[in-house]
Scaffold this motif. Structure first.
Motif, PDB file in Angstrom:
ATOM      1  N   CYS A  58      36.922  67.536  38.474  1.00 22.86           N
ATOM      2  CA  CYS A  58      36.423  67.745  37.107  1.00 22.86           C
ATOM      3  C   CYS A  58      37.123  68.908  36.419  1.00 22.86           C
ATOM      4  CB  CYS A  58      34.928  68.054  37.135  1.00 22.86           C
ATOM      5  SG  CYS A  58      33.881  66.677  37.601  1.00 22.86           S
ATOM      6  N   LEU A  59      37.041  68.895  35.100  1.00 23.57           N
ATOM      7  CA  LEU A  59      37.485  70.021  34.290  1.00 23.57           C
ATOM      8  C   LEU A  59      36.306  70.519  33.460  1.00 23.57           C
ATOM      9  CD1 LEU A  59      40.269  67.915  34.058  1.00 23.57           C
ATOM     10  CD2 LEU A  59      41.036  70.223  33.640  1.00 23.57           C
ATOM     11  N   VAL A  60      36.146  71.834  33.416  1.00 22.90           N
ATOM     12  CA  VAL A  60      35.096  72.494  32.644  1.00 22.90           C
ATOM     13  C   VAL A  60      35.802  73.313  31.576  1.00 22.90           C
ATOM     14  CG1 VAL A  60      33.173  74.126  32.699  1.00 22.90           C
ATOM     15  CG2 VAL A  60      33.595  72.618  34.669  1.00 22.90           C
ATOM     16  N   CYS A  61      35.461  73.058  30.296  1.00 22.44           N
ATOM     17  CA  CYS A  61      36.222  73.654  29.189  1.00 22.44           C
ATOM     18  C   CYS A  61      35.298  74.139  28.082  1.00 22.44           C
ATOM     19  CB  CYS A  61      37.133  72.600  28.555  1.00 22.44           C
ATOM     20  SG  CYS A  61      37.918  71.462  29.692  1.00 22.44           S
ATOM     21  N   PRO A  62      35.661  75.244  27.440  1.00 26.32           N
ATOM     22  CA  PRO A  62      34.961  75.551  26.195  1.00 26.32           C
ATOM     23  C   PRO A  62      35.377  74.492  25.170  1.00 26.32           C
ATOM     24  CG  PRO A  62      36.774  77.086  26.534  1.00 26.32           C
ATOM     25  CD  PRO A  62      36.712  76.211  27.743  1.00 26.32           C
ATOM     26  N   LYS A  63      34.456  74.085  24.309  1.00 29.28           N
ATOM     27  CA  LYS A  63      34.801  73.072  23.311  1.00 29.28           C
ATOM     28  C   LYS A  63      35.748  73.642  22.262  1.00 29.28           C
ATOM     29  CE  LYS A  63      31.682  69.976  22.110  1.00 29.28           C
ATOM     30  NZ  LYS A  63      30.386  69.385  21.690  1.00 29.28           N
ATOM     31  N   ALA A  64      35.517  74.887  21.873  1.00 33.66           N
ATOM     32  CA  ALA A  64      36.417  75.531  20.919  1.00 33.66           C
ATOM     33  C   ALA A  64      37.743  75.816  21.621  1.00 33.66           C
ATOM     34  CB  ALA A  64      35.799  76.825  20.405  1.00 33.66           C
ATOM     35  N   HIS A  65      38.828  75.667  20.897  1.00 34.58           N
ATOM     36  CA  HIS A  65      40.150  75.913  21.484  1.00 34.58           C
ATOM     37  C   HIS A  65      40.302  77.418  21.740  1.00 34.58           C
ATOM     38  CE1 HIS A  65      44.317  74.736  22.363  1.00 34.58           C
ATOM     39  NE2 HIS A  65      44.566  75.993  22.015  1.00 34.58           N
ATOM     40  N   ARG A  66      40.160  77.776  22.995  1.00 30.37           N
ATOM     41  CA  ARG A  66      40.349  79.151  23.453  1.00 30.37           C
ATOM     42  C   ARG A  66      41.463  79.131  24.473  1.00 30.37           C
ATOM     43  NH1 ARG A  66      37.826  79.944  19.421  1.00 30.37           N
ATOM     44  NH2 ARG A  66      35.622  80.452  19.340  1.00 30.37           N
ATOM     45  N   GLU A  67      42.341  80.135  24.421  1.00 27.64           N
ATOM     46  CA  GLU A  67      43.505  80.147  25.300  1.00 27.64           C
ATOM     47  C   GLU A  67      43.496  81.276  26.313  1.00 27.64           C
ATOM     48  OE1 GLU A  67      47.123  79.849  23.046  1.00 27.64           O
ATOM     49  OE2 GLU A  67      46.489  77.989  22.085  1.00 27.64           O
ATOM     50  N   ASP A  68      42.928  82.399  25.965  1.00 25.40           N
ATOM     51  CA  ASP A  68      43.029  83.572  26.829  1.00 25.40           C
ATOM     52  C   ASP A  68      41.639  84.004  27.273  1.00 25.40           C
ATOM     53  OD1 ASP A  68      43.317  86.216  27.853  1.00 25.40           O
ATOM     54  OD2 ASP A  68      45.165  86.460  26.720  1.00 25.40           O
ATOM     55  N   LEU A  69      41.379  83.839  28.542  1.00 30.72           N
ATOM     56  CA  LEU A  69      40.086  84.189  29.108  1.00 30.72           C
ATOM     57  C   LEU A  69      39.714  85.639  28.813  1.00 30.72           C
ATOM     58  CD1 LEU A  69      37.727  83.532  31.111  1.00 30.72           C
ATOM     59  CD2 LEU A  69      39.245  84.363  32.904  1.00 30.72           C
ATOM     60  N   ALA A  70      40.694  86.527  28.888  1.00 29.66           N
ATOM     61  CA  ALA A  70      40.432  87.960  28.751  1.00 29.66           C
ATOM     62  C   ALA A  70      40.101  88.374  27.321  1.00 29.66           C
ATOM     63  CB  ALA A  70      41.632  88.766  29.257  1.00 29.66           C
ATOM     64  N   VAL A  71      40.630  87.662  26.327  1.00 33.61           N
ATOM     65  CA  VAL A  71      40.430  88.125  24.946  1.00 33.61           C
ATOM     66  C   VAL A  71      39.760  87.104  24.034  1.00 33.61           C
ATOM     67  CG1 VAL A  71      42.352  89.765  25.056  1.00 33.61           C
ATOM     68  CG2 VAL A  71      42.763  87.464  24.197  1.00 33.61           C
ATOM     69  N   ASP A  72      39.740  85.831  24.411  1.00 37.75           N
ATOM     70  CA  ASP A  72      39.203  84.802  23.516  1.00 37.75           C
ATOM     71  C   ASP A  72      37.738  84.468  23.752  1.00 37.75           C
ATOM     72  OD1 ASP A  72      41.637  84.635  22.259  1.00 37.75           O
ATOM     73  OD2 ASP A  72      42.248  82.767  23.242  1.00 37.75           O
ATOM     74  N   LEU A  73      37.155  84.991  24.827  1.00 41.06           N
ATOM     75  CA  LEU A  73      35.741  84.751  25.118  1.00 41.06           C
ATOM     76  C   LEU A  73      35.014  86.083  25.212  1.00 41.06           C
ATOM     77  CD1 LEU A  73      35.861  82.123  28.022  1.00 41.06           C
ATOM     78  CD2 LEU A  73      35.452  81.681  25.606  1.00 41.06           C
ATOM     79  N   THR A  74      33.811  86.119  24.677  1.00 42.95           N
ATOM     80  CA  THR A  74      32.974  87.285  24.916  1.00 42.95           C
ATOM     81  C   THR A  74      32.470  87.198  26.358  1.00 42.95           C
ATOM     82  OG1 THR A  74      30.917  86.191  24.278  1.00 42.95           O
ATOM     83  CG2 THR A  74      32.192  87.258  22.489  1.00 42.95           C
ATOM     84  N   THR A  75      31.948  88.288  26.845  1.00 37.54           N
ATOM     85  CA  THR A  75      31.373  88.278  28.196  1.00 37.54           C
ATOM     86  C   THR A  75      30.269  87.233  28.287  1.00 37.54           C
ATOM     87  OG1 THR A  75      31.935  90.597  28.514  1.00 37.54           O
ATOM     88  CG2 THR A  75      30.201  89.685  29.932  1.00 37.54           C
ATOM     89  N   GLU A  76      29.441  87.146  27.262  1.00 36.94           N
ATOM     90  CA  GLU A  76      28.337  86.187  27.270  1.00 36.94           C
ATOM     91  C   GLU A  76      28.852  84.747  27.290  1.00 36.94           C
ATOM     92  OE1 GLU A  76      28.589  88.817  25.118  1.00 36.94           O
ATOM     93  OE2 GLU A  76      27.119  90.078  26.143  1.00 36.94           O
ATOM     94  N   GLN A  77      29.898  84.449  26.492  1.00 42.20           N
ATOM     95  CA  GLN A  77      30.481  83.099  26.497  1.00 42.20           C
ATOM     96  C   GLN A  77      31.063  82.770  27.872  1.00 42.20           C
ATOM     97  OE1 GLN A  77      33.171  83.827  23.231  1.00 42.20           O
ATOM     98  NE2 GLN A  77      32.004  82.468  21.873  1.00 42.20           N
ATOM     99  N   TYR A  78      31.763  83.731  28.458  1.00 43.42           N
ATOM    100  CA  TYR A  78      32.342  83.526  29.780  1.00 43.42           C
ATOM    101  C   TYR A  78      31.258  83.247  30.812  1.00 43.42           C
ATOM    102  CZ  TYR A  78      34.491  84.472  34.270  1.00 43.42           C
ATOM    103  OH  TYR A  78      34.895  84.365  35.571  1.00 43.42           O
ATOM    104  N   LEU A  79      30.184  84.024  30.781  1.00 41.91           N
ATOM    105  CA  LEU A  79      29.118  83.845  31.763  1.00 41.91           C
ATOM    106  C   LEU A  79      28.414  82.498  31.596  1.00 41.91           C
ATOM    107  CD1 LEU A  79      27.676  87.474  31.895  1.00 41.91           C
ATOM    108  CD2 LEU A  79      29.114  86.309  33.595  1.00 41.91           C
ATOM    109  N   ARG A  80      28.257  82.043  30.353  1.00 40.81           N
ATOM    110  CA  ARG A  80      27.659  80.711  30.145  1.00 40.81           C
ATOM    111  C   ARG A  80      28.590  79.618  30.683  1.00 40.81           C
ATOM    112  NH1 ARG A  80      25.997  83.163  25.290  1.00 40.81           N
ATOM    113  NH2 ARG A  80      27.679  82.187  24.094  1.00 40.81           N
ATOM    114  N   LEU A  81      29.883  79.771  30.449  1.00 40.79           N
ATOM    115  CA  LEU A  81      30.854  78.802  30.967  1.00 40.79           C
ATOM    116  C   LEU A  81      30.832  78.796  32.493  1.00 40.79           C
ATOM    117  CD1 LEU A  81      33.093  76.813  29.986  1.00 40.79           C
ATOM    118  CD2 LEU A  81      34.703  78.710  30.250  1.00 40.79           C
TER     119      LEU A  81
END
Length: 168
Positions: A58-81
């Protein structure tokens, strides 16, 4: 497990470097980028790989086009993912009686730049020399799983994933 079939890596690499983002295509529901869905909510989409090297890949992806884990996601978004990655791991372990669940993030600015996590169940009994990176590399072949079987697998994973959501 069925035998792997050769995979034309050169053609694949040529295509991914020149076509639109396939994950954004899946999110849009573009038939050209059809994949069997496992889960979708406002932020996340999970689907079976079109080029699986192991059943349940499987692949798990944010629906919004995000490219850089370190700068494109907030900590909260990362933890939900990552919560979805964890729930999916538990579901895959249940459905496939997996010995281990592999999780990794791949992609680059040259191709497959949309952030995504590969979540792959390793079946028991795979010889050590065919585990780890070897088990994930399309260069060693992919499984050709009939569409109706992919649909059945997606349904089983979805059911187990929904049970994990309900339990959390």
């Amino acid at each position: 497990m069925s035998e792997r079939q050769p995979f034309d890596l050169a053609t694949y690499l040529d295509g991914i470097g020149s076509r639109p983002c396939f994950i954004c295509g899946v999110v849009r529901g573009d038939p050209e980028f059809f994949h069997h869905l496992v889960f979708e909510d406002a932020e996340t989409i999970i689907f079976l790989s079109k080029y699986p090297t192991l059943p349940g890949y499987c692949l798990v992806c944010p629906k919004a086009h995000r490219e850089d884990l370190a700068v494109d996601l907030t900590t909260e978004q990362y933890l939900r993912l990552q919560a979805h990655v964890h729930r999916l791991s538990r579901a895959l372990k249940q459905v496939f009686a997996a010995e281990r669940i592999y999780v990794l993030s791949l992609g680059s600015q040259q191709a497959n730049s949309h952030l995504h996590f590969h979540v792959v169940p390793l079946p028991p009994g795979i010889p050590l020399e065919q585990q780890q990176y070897h088990a994930l590399m399309a260069e060693h072949g992919i499984l050709h799983i009939a569409d109706n079987e992919m649909e059945r697998l997606a349904g089983k994973v979805t059911k187990a994933f929904q049970a994990e959501i309900a339990a959390s």
